[in-house]
Design a protein around this motif. Structure first.
Motif, PDB file in Angstrom:
ATOM      1  N   ILE A  34    -111.215   0.891   4.062  1.00  0.00           N
ATOM      2  CA  ILE A  34    -111.010   0.492   2.934  1.00  0.00           C
ATOM      3  C   ILE A  34    -112.491  -0.017   2.088  1.00  0.00           C
ATOM      4  O   ILE A  34    -113.159  -0.659   3.011  1.00  0.00           O
ATOM      5  CB  ILE A  34    -110.086  -0.809   2.779  1.00  0.00           C
ATOM      6  N   GLU A  35    -112.611   0.185   1.034  1.00  0.00           N
ATOM      7  CA  GLU A  35    -113.820  -0.412   0.276  1.00  0.00           C
ATOM      8  C   GLU A  35    -113.072  -0.932  -0.916  1.00  0.00           C
ATOM      9  O   GLU A  35    -112.497  -0.685  -1.703  1.00  0.00           O
ATOM     10  CB  GLU A  35    -114.517   0.836  -0.037  1.00  0.00           C
ATOM     11  N   LEU A  36    -113.846  -2.343  -0.854  1.00  0.00           N
ATOM     12  CA  LEU A  36    -113.390  -3.357  -1.729  1.00  0.00           C
ATOM     13  C   LEU A  36    -114.807  -3.475  -2.597  1.00  0.00           C
ATOM     14  O   LEU A  36    -115.780  -3.900  -2.200  1.00  0.00           O
ATOM     15  CB  LEU A  36    -112.678  -4.628  -1.284  1.00  0.00           C
ATOM     16  N   LYS A  92    -114.437  -2.128   5.394  1.00  0.00           N
ATOM     17  CA  LYS A  92    -113.817  -2.329   6.630  1.00  0.00           C
ATOM     18  C   LYS A  92    -112.977  -1.223   7.193  1.00  0.00           C
ATOM     19  O   LYS A  92    -112.567  -0.364   6.465  1.00  0.00           O
ATOM     20  CB  LYS A  92    -112.886  -3.630   6.450  1.00  0.00           C
ATOM     21  N   ILE A  93    -112.745  -1.261   8.386  1.00  0.00           N
ATOM     22  CA  ILE A  93    -112.010   0.060   9.070  1.00  0.00           C
ATOM     23  C   ILE A  93    -110.718  -0.819   9.529  1.00  0.00           C
ATOM     24  O   ILE A  93    -110.761  -1.917   9.948  1.00  0.00           O
ATOM     25  CB  ILE A  93    -112.774   0.353  10.451  1.00  0.00           C
ATOM     26  N   LEU A  94    -109.544  -0.297   9.031  1.00  0.00           N
ATOM     27  CA  LEU A  94    -108.286  -0.870   9.238  1.00  0.00           C
ATOM     28  C   LEU A  94    -107.695   0.095  10.555  1.00  0.00           C
ATOM     29  O   LEU A  94    -107.382   1.093  10.291  1.00  0.00           O
ATOM     30  CB  LEU A  94    -107.498  -0.758   8.070  1.00  0.00           C
ATOM     31  N   ILE A 116    -111.240  -6.082  -9.095  1.00  0.00           N
ATOM     32  CA  ILE A 116    -111.262  -5.666  -7.862  1.00  0.00           C
ATOM     33  C   ILE A 116    -110.958  -4.210  -7.850  1.00  0.00           C
ATOM     34  O   ILE A 116    -109.831  -3.976  -8.035  1.00  0.00           O
ATOM     35  CB  ILE A 116    -110.856  -6.320  -6.495  1.00  0.00           C
ATOM     36  N   GLN A 117    -111.828  -3.108  -7.204  1.00  0.00           N
ATOM     37  CA  GLN A 117    -111.491  -1.673  -6.950  1.00  0.00           C
ATOM     38  C   GLN A 117    -111.305  -1.644  -5.755  1.00  0.00           C
ATOM     39  O   GLN A 117    -112.127  -2.019  -4.908  1.00  0.00           O
ATOM     40  CB  GLN A 117    -112.497  -0.911  -7.672  1.00  0.00           C
ATOM     41  N   VAL A 118    -110.069  -1.022  -5.144  1.00  0.00           N
ATOM     42  CA  VAL A 118    -109.782  -1.040  -3.841  1.00  0.00           C
ATOM     43  C   VAL A 118    -109.655   0.583  -3.650  1.00  0.00           C
ATOM     44  O   VAL A 118    -108.978   1.164  -4.365  1.00  0.00           O
ATOM     45  CB  VAL A 118    -108.531  -1.747  -3.630  1.00  0.00           C
ATOM     46  N   HIS A 119    -110.409   1.211  -2.776  1.00  0.00           N
ATOM     47  CA  HIS A 119    -110.315   2.597  -2.293  1.00  0.00           C
ATOM     48  C   HIS A 119    -109.931   2.736  -0.859  1.00  0.00           C
ATOM     49  O   HIS A 119    -110.608   2.168   0.060  1.00  0.00           O
ATOM     50  CB  HIS A 119    -111.511   3.237  -2.639  1.00  0.00           C
TER      51      HIS A 119
END
Length: 152
Positions: free
Chosen positions: A135-137, A6-8, A122-125
């Motif tokens: 953000i990549e989950l 997603k783009i934040l 969950i890996q959040v980058h």
């Protein structure tokens, strides 16, 4: 396992995504947060922690390594391992005692604790994308997959 990108657009969008994820959190759960300094790891964590019921500020535990938050049905531990010099330091602080059946562990800079941390659900980058954040989950367990399925 699935991933979601997603783009934040701003800080509020980062907090809101954390809030959205918080509604589906069931302990035990471990979330790894990676990304450059200032990319939004603590902001994302703040969204989760405040949505779970914490009323005060959520600061980065850079110097304390861990900040605990106690709730009726779970304990949340927010780790920041940025300044960790040696993963063995985690043994001295009793790292294994934090990862229980009622724990939600948010771990910033998990690579610095390599070999002593349990695997993530969950890996959040987070990364910079022009004036925004991306953000990549990534789900790494069935529990992580269940959460990602709810926010798609």
């Amino acid at each position: 396992m699935a991933s979601l990108v997603k783009i934040l657009e701003n800080e509020q969008a980062t907090v809101m995504l954390g809030q959205q994820i918080a509604q589906w959190i069931v302990p035990p759960l471990t979330i790894y947060l990676t990304g450059d300094l200032g990319a939004g790891k603590t902001t994302f964590s703040r969204g989760i922690i405040q949505s779970l019921g914490h009323q005060g500020a959520v600061k980065s535990p850079t110097y304390t390594l861990v900040e605990p938050y106690e709730f009726n049905d779970m304990d949340v531990f927010h780790f920041d391992l940025y300044r960790l010099a040696d993963p063995e330091e985690l043994e001295y602080m009793g790292i294994r005692d934090y990862f229980t059946d009622r724990s939600v562990c948010l771990v910033e800079w998990p690579d610095n604790g390599h070999g002593l941390l349990p695997g993530a659900d969950i890996q959040v980058h987070l990364r910079y994308k022009e004036s925004q954040r991306q953000i990549e989950l990534q789900a790494l367990s069935p529990a992580g997959q269940a959460i990602l399925n709810k926010i798609k």
